[in-house]
Design an enzyme around this catalytic site. Structure first.
Site, mmCIF file in Angstrom:
data_model
loop_
_atom_site.group_PDB
_atom_site.id
_atom_site.type_symbol
_atom_site.label_atom_id
_atom_site.label_comp_id
_atom_site.label_asym_id
_atom_site.label_seq_id
_atom_site.Cartn_x
_atom_site.Cartn_y
_atom_site.Cartn_z
ATOM 1 C CE1 TYR B 96 -4.561 0.726 -0.067
ATOM 2 C CE2 TYR B 96 -3.852 2.244 1.629
ATOM 3 C CZ TYR B 96 -4.708 1.645 0.830
ATOM 4 O OH TYR B 96 -6.030 2.494 0.673
ATOM 5 C CB THR B 195 -22.010 -8.047 -4.349
ATOM 6 O OG1 THR B 195 -20.595 -8.622 -5.060
ATOM 7 C CG2 THR B 195 -23.098 -8.710 -5.437
ATOM 8 C CB SER B 196 -17.817 -4.170 -3.104
ATOM 9 O OG SER B 196 -18.363 -2.948 -3.452
ATOM 10 N NE ARG B 220 -21.839 -12.653 -7.956
ATOM 11 C CZ ARG B 220 -21.354 -11.917 -7.283
ATOM 12 N NH1 ARG B 220 -21.086 -11.824 -5.932
ATOM 13 N NH2 ARG B 220 -20.904 -10.403 -7.680
ATOM 14 N N GLY B 288 -10.840 0.920 -7.117
ATOM 15 C CA GLY B 288 -10.498 -0.502 -6.674
ATOM 16 C C GLY B 288 -10.288 -1.127 -7.946
#
Lengths: 375, 375
Positions: B96, B195-196, B220, B288
Site C-alpha cells: 500500500y 456486491t462489495s 456467479r 479499486g
C-alpha cells in the site's frame, strides 16, 4: 487531372443530389432565376464536393456551382487558401461523429478576401481578409456566401497559409494548454506525437509562456535531425519511445519539474509513456489516436497517483461558452505567427493540383507536410 | 490459537524493534518508568503487530504492550470493535502506498469507549463512544491513547460493528457520489462490483437521494438471489457482465436516463461495461481493481464521447480541505444506519479468534462477509 469537372446542372445520375446541394447553398427562398443576373449574387464557384461517403480520392469531385444570392447581411468571400486536415478526410469517409450530410463541399477552415457585401453589412469591406470563425463546413471552394457573423476579419500581416490553418491545429494546442490545468512559468508539460502540427504548436506556445516541454516521438530514420528541429522550435527534451524503455523515466528530467499536464495524440504504448512522466495528480488530455491503439491505464494510476484522463475536441469546444473568446485567441495566435514565434511546415498547392494534394494528405506518398490549397 | 503472545520486553531477536514500537506508543519524552504507576497511564494493551512486511497470516502477532502515559490533552480509549479491510491487509503486505513503517499495529478504523481522559480534556468523558476521525493507524488493540483531536464522539444508537466500519467504505461511497458530478434526484449512476461493501453503500445512499442506480455484478452461482438482495437494498437494475455482451447496453435502460457518473472497483472488461453505459461527457471514478486487470479506453471515448476518468482514494481525500467536513458526513452516515437505511453484511468475531477472522479476510475460506473484531 482526374477530377471530374461539371458545369451547372448535370443530367442523369447524381443530378438530384446536386440540385439539393445547389438549393442548400442558395439559402434564400426565391428561385435562383429571379435574381440570377442582379448585382446581389456571387460569382460562380468551383468546389470540391462529395455525393456519398467513401474514400476521398474516389468520392470527391471538382464541380462548378452557379451564382448564389447575397442577402443584405451576407458577405461573399473569395477564398484564398484552405488546408486538408485529417478531420476533413474523416468527414468525407463518414467516420467523423459530426459531419455535413452529403452532398457536401469539403473543408472546414481557411482564409478568404471579401469580394462583395450585402446592403446591411458595414463591418466588412471588399478586400478585407476574413476567416470563418468558428470554422464551418465547405471551405474547399472559390467563393463562399455566408452571413457576416460567420466571418472574422484578420490583419493581413501573416502569410495566407498560416491564416488558413490557424484554427483547427494551433487553437487546439492553445486550448489544451489553458483549459485543464493552470500552468505557470517554470511548470512542465509532456506530449507524444510531438512532430505533428499540434505538437509543434504546443512546443512553441509553451515556450512563449516559459513552460518546459517534454516531447516523445516515434523511433524513425533521421531521428537526430527530427530532434534538432524540435529543439530549435523550443523543445526542452525530445525522447524516442525506445529511449523511454527505462524503469524511472523521471530520472531523465534533471532540473525540469515533473509535468502536471500531458497530451496524447497516439494511444497505445506512447500514451502510457505520457502517463509515466506525469506527476501525482496530473492530467492527460487525449486529442488523437494515430496508432489506432486504445489507452491502457493501471488501477493504481487512478487511485494512488490520482491521474485524470480527459479528452479534447475543438469542434465540441466551439459549442461551449468559452468559444466566445475564440476570435481573440485566433488573433493572439496570428500575433505569434507575425512575430515569428509560431511556425510549422506546410506545402502550398494550387487548386488545380487538388488531387495530388489529397493523395499526399491521405499518406499515399509517405510523410508530407500539411497540404494547403491556394485558390 | 496460533498467534504468539508476549508480555513486556522480549529478549533476543526482535526485541529492539519491539522496544522502538513501545517507545513510539509512549509519545512523551520521559522514560516510562518515571510515571509507570501514576494514575495518568493507560491499562496495558493487547495488540496485533507486525515487525516486517509480508503475508499477514505469517507476520502478525498478538502481543501485550505496557501502559502508556496519558498526557493532559490525551484520551485513553478502550476499543470496542475494528474491521479487517483489504487496505489493512495491503499495508501489512507492504504494497500500500501509504503505510506505517514496521513494527506497527494493524488496523485503520474502529470504535471505542472513552476509558479515561487527560486533565485538560473537557469535551469527552469516560463512557463516551468515539471513532478516530480521520481514521488512523493502529486500531487492532484493546487500549489506544491519542490526543483528543483524534477522537470524534458519536451517538450510541447504532450497533458497534457499524460504528467501527462507517468511515473507510461508507464514506468512500458518499464522497464518490458527491465530489465529481452534481447529481440531482432522477439522475442515474452506474457501478460494477455492486456486491462489495462500497457498492451496497452506493446503492443505498443513491436511493436515499432519489438517484437511479445501475449495477453490474460478476456471473456467479446463485445470481438470482444476489440480484434480489441488491434490489431489496434499492438497486434499480442489476446486470451480470454476460448480460451486457450486447451492442447497445443503453437500450436495456428503459426510462432510466443515461448515467453521468460511474464507479469502477474491478477493472478490465467490467470497467469497459461501466464506460459503455455512461452518457456523453460522463465521468468514471476508479476506486479499486479487484480483477487485477488494467482499464482500457478507446481514443474516441475521450475525444468524441468526452468521458473523464478519475480516481478516488479516501486516505488522500482525508488530507484535502473537504476532509474538514468528514465528521458531519460520518454523523450523516450513522443517521442512515440508525434509520435502517444503510445496511451491509458483517461477521462479528471475538479478538481471541483474530487468526480465523484474518484467514477469512484473506479469502482463504471463500467469499465471506466483512470481518469485524470485537475486543
Amino acid at each position: 487531372m482526374a477530377l471530374l469537372r461539371s458545369v451547372g446542372v448535370k443530367a442523369g445520375k447524381g443530378s438530384s443530389s446536386f440540385f439539393s446541394l445547389t438549393r442548400r447553398l442558395v439559402h434564400g427562398a426565391q428561385p435562383l432565376s429571379v435574381r440570377a443576373f442582379s448585382s446581389a449574387v456571387s460569382p460562380p464557384s468551383k468546389a470540391v464536393v462529395y455525393e456519398l461517403h467513401g474514400s476521398p480520392d474516389t468520392v470527391t469531385k471538382l464541380i462548378d456551382l452557379p451564382p448564389v444570392e447575397i442577402k443584405e447581411s451576407d458577405v461573399c468571400v473569395k477564398m484564398l487558401a484552405a488546408p486538408i486536415n485529417p478531420s476533413d478526410i474523416n468527414r468525407i469517409e463518414g467516420v467523423y461523429p459530426v459531419r455535413p450530410p452529403p452532398p457536401a463541399i469539403g473543408g472546414y477552415e481557411g482564409v478568404g478576401e471579401v469580394h462583395s457585401v450585402g446592403s446591411a453589412v458595414t463591418a466588412l469591406s471588399p478586400g478585407d481578409w476574413v476567416i470563418p470563425s468558428p470554422p464551418s463546413f465547405g471551405t474547399w471552394q472559390t467563393y463562399i456566401v455566408k452571413n457576416q457573423n460567420v466571418w472574422h476579419k484578420i490583419n493581413k500581416d501573416v502569410p495566407i497559409e498560416y491564416a488558413a490553418t490557424i484554427t483547427v491545429n494551433p487553437l487546439t494546442a492553445l486550448r489544451m494548454l489553458e483549459d485543464y490545468i493552470t500552468l505557470n512559468s517554470g511548470d512542465a508539460i509532456v506530449q507524444n506525437g510531438a512532430t505533428s502540427m499540434v505538437g509543434k504548436c504546443v512546443i512553441q506556445i509553451a515556450q512563449s509562456r516559459g513552460i518546459h516541454n517534454i516531447n516523445i516521438v516515434r523511433d524513425r530514420a533521421g531521428i537526430d535531425e527530427v530532434k534538432e528541429k524540435l529543439k530549435k522550435l523550443g523543445a526542452d527534451e525530445v525522447y524516442t519511445e525506445s529511449q523511454l524503455e527505462v524503469k524511472n523515466v523521471k530520472s531523465l528530467l534533471g532540473d525540469i519539474p515533473e509535468p502536471s499536464l500531458g497530451f496524447n495524440c497516439v494511444g497505445g504504448n506512447s500514451a502510457s509513456l505520457v502517463l509515466k512522466f506525469l506527476r501525482q495528480g496530473g492530467t492527460m488530455v487525449t486529442y488523437g489516436g494515430m496508432s489506432k491503439k486504445p489507452i491502457t491505464v493501471s488501477t493504481s494510476s487512478f487511485i494512488f497517483k490520482d491521474l485524470s484522463l480527459r479528452g479534447f475536441w475543438l469542434q465540441k469546444w466551439m459549442t461551449t461558452d468559452k468559444a466566445g473568446e475564440s476570435r481573440k485567441m485566433i488573433d493572439r495566435l496570428l500575433g505569434l505567427v507575425r512575430d515569428g514565434k509560431l511556425i510549422y511546415d506546410m506545402e502550398i498547392v494550387p487548386f488545380d493540383n487538388f488531387k495530388t494534394a489529397l493523395d499526399k494528405a491521405l499518406g499515399k506518398l509517405g510523410s508530407q507536410p500539411k497540404q494547403v490549397i491556394i485558390f
